[in-house]
Motif scaffolding. Sequence first.
Motif, short mmCIF file in Angstrom:
data_model
loop_
_atom_site.label_atom_id
_atom_site.label_comp_id
_atom_site.label_asym_id
_atom_site.label_seq_id
_atom_site.Cartn_x
_atom_site.Cartn_y
_atom_site.Cartn_z
N ASN A 1 -12.51 42.38 122.31
CA ASN A 1 -12.38 41.90 123.69
C ASN A 1 -13.00 40.51 123.86
O ASN A 1 -12.44 39.65 124.54
N ASP B 1 -16.61 41.83 129.34
CA ASP B 1 -15.45 40.94 129.35
C ASP B 1 -15.62 39.82 130.38
O ASP B 1 -15.32 38.66 130.12
N VAL C 1 -11.06 36.97 125.03
CA VAL C 1 -11.50 36.17 126.17
C VAL C 1 -11.72 34.71 125.78
O VAL C 1 -11.49 33.81 126.59
N THR D 1 -19.58 44.56 125.36
CA THR D 1 -18.18 44.85 125.06
C THR D 1 -17.94 44.80 123.55
O THR D 1 -18.87 44.63 122.76
#
Length: 310
Positions: free
Chosen positions: A106, A166, A110, A102
């Motif tokens: 992102n 993710d 997270v 990713t």
Amino acid sequence: MKDNKNSSSGRASHLLAHLSMFMACAFWGLMAPLGKDAMTHGIDGIDMVTFRVVGGACLFWLTSLFVKHEHVPLRDKLRFVGAGVFGLVCNQCCFTVGLSITSPVNASIVTTSMPIFAMVLSAIILKEPLTGKKACGVLLGCSGALILILTSASAISDKVGDIRGDLLCLAAQFSFALYLALFNPLIRRYSVFTVNKWMFLWATLLISPFTAPHVAAIDWAKVPLTTVLEIGYVVFFATYLGYILTMIGQRTLRPTVVSVYNYVQPIVSVVASVVLGISLLQWSQALAVLLVFSGVWLVTKSRAKGQPVK
């Protein structure tokens, strides 16, 4: 006089713990863009995980030769297997491989989920009390980190996230939060170097049989010098020094407070982008920074009746 001396020593210890956590997360904040760049120029996520774990094991065992030796009974050596699994193997494998799939944006978003996991797990496992101030602090910090990352997305608009990456990064945050909650007493029992040398040793033994052939296949002649330097940064600063500083913080601070410092990581990533001329600092980003540190302050100051401040 003695009470004043003890009080001053306690404040100094807490200040050192907070400073250590800040520096560790600053190193980790730089790791996302540097590690991502390395994993697109000659190596991949599996290689980077191996370098981190094996490199960390070598550095910690080498350092242990120059510090005071601690006796570790067999039962605790075996407990370090679990700590290595959750604190290193699952955490590093999931995050590093997830980052390779990713985007750094992102992945940074997270990381803000980890304090939520830590707060819930600490309440369940450690019976750490939840307070309204602590909950507000976590939400405030999370809001700031999300604003910061989302308003900086244009700096790397050519990068597209991937749901698989993710989810792996999310799993990494849950794994580390579980490690903080389950092994906090073990971490406090031994020195920073004793804890890390055993954790990294077990992690190396667990992953090497699966990753060594992959690393051996790297064509180093095609790997740029920049990538080698980025690997060196990830291993020495983001792994070796990062884990030393984290352990110093964990020995004094509550797991929830430790986890909230994850919000420092996206701040460092954005500041680095501004310094490098990748993006401009906007008012929304300044607001995000204020929200993040306000959240850290609230969680740090939050305590139940009769509970000592840490």
